[in-house]
Scaffold this active site. Structure first.
Site, PDB file in Angstrom:
ATOM      1  N   HIS A  90       0.830  -1.205   0.000  1.00 54.77           N
ATOM      2  CA  HIS A  90       0.000   0.000   0.000  1.00 54.77           C
ATOM      3  C   HIS A  90       0.866   1.258   0.000  1.00 54.77           C
ATOM      4  O   HIS A  90       2.031   1.235   0.401  1.00 54.77           O
ATOM      5  CB  HIS A  90      -0.944  -0.001   1.211  1.00 54.77           C
ATOM      6  N   GLU A 140      -2.148  -6.943   7.835  1.00 53.78           N
ATOM      7  CA  GLU A 140      -0.810  -6.895   8.407  1.00 53.78           C
ATOM      8  C   GLU A 140      -0.749  -7.667   9.716  1.00 53.78           C
ATOM      9  O   GLU A 140      -1.767  -7.953  10.347  1.00 53.78           O
ATOM     10  CB  GLU A 140      -0.397  -5.428   8.614  1.00 53.78           C
TER      11      GLU A 140
END
Length: 195
Positions: A9, A79
């Site tokens: 990202h 994550e």
């Protein structure tokens, strides 16, 4: 056999400051938006048969900005849950835990929203992702939009290594692309941390 295209990202305030952002849903900065858009022409040259993303806003927004069609959110791409270390920098953690290293020492539990994960739990999630996408790679490339530490664990598992080998790969920068493929039937890193 297609390649597995890993997209980290774009930049957030926490990736800029070095804070551990596991499950905190942080938006992209203007620089993060620009970096994601810069990947669009690179991805446009690749035939994608599927695209998946962490459901966190920073990843889903990146997927949209790079122009990935029909992106499916996958919670296994979230994550590492940093538990009690969420929002802290490595330097702040080492103030109370001298010599701390994520890959060796893991995390401490946090509150109910951030219970924390051990490395093998993260590895189990990446193994599940790889099991699901392997059949798709027979038809072409698959894109995954995710996070730095998770990508390192996933890469280690792609190569058949213990998850702790993720420490050997340079942390992908925000808004970068890496690719995992095969050579002579064996898994390889085709490219890493490309802008």
């Amino acid at each position: 056999m297609g390649e597995l295209i890993l997209i980290r990202h774009g930049e957030t305030e926490w990736s800029r400051s070095g804070q551990h952002a596991g499950r905190t849903d942080i938006p992209l900065t203007d620089a993060g938006v620009a970096a994601a858009r810069a990947l669009t022409p690179v991805l446009a040259r690749r035939h994608l048969v599927a695209a998946f993303s962490s459901p966190l806003r920073r990843a889903m927004q990146t997927a949209e900005l790079v122009g990935l069609p029909d992106v499916k959110p996958d919670p296994d791409l979230m994550e590492w849950d940093y538990g009690g270390y969420e929002g802290l920098t490595a330097e702040q953690i080492r103030e109370t835990r001298p010599g701390w290293e994520l890959w060796r020492d893991s995390v401490v539990p946090g509150d109910a929203g951030f219970p924390g994960e051990q490395l093998q739990q993260v590895a189990a999630r990446t193994d599940a992702v790889l099991d699901r996408i392997q059949p798709l790679l027979r038809d072409g490339n698959v894109a995954l939009v995710a996070h730095g530490h998770l990508q390192r664990v996933l890469t280690a598992r792609w190569l058949g290594l213990d998850a702790s080998a993720g420490r050997l790969f340079h942390h992908p920068g925000p808004g970068t692309l890496s690719a995992l493929g095969t050579e002579h039937g064996r898994p390889v890193i085709s490219s890493w941390n490309v802008l």
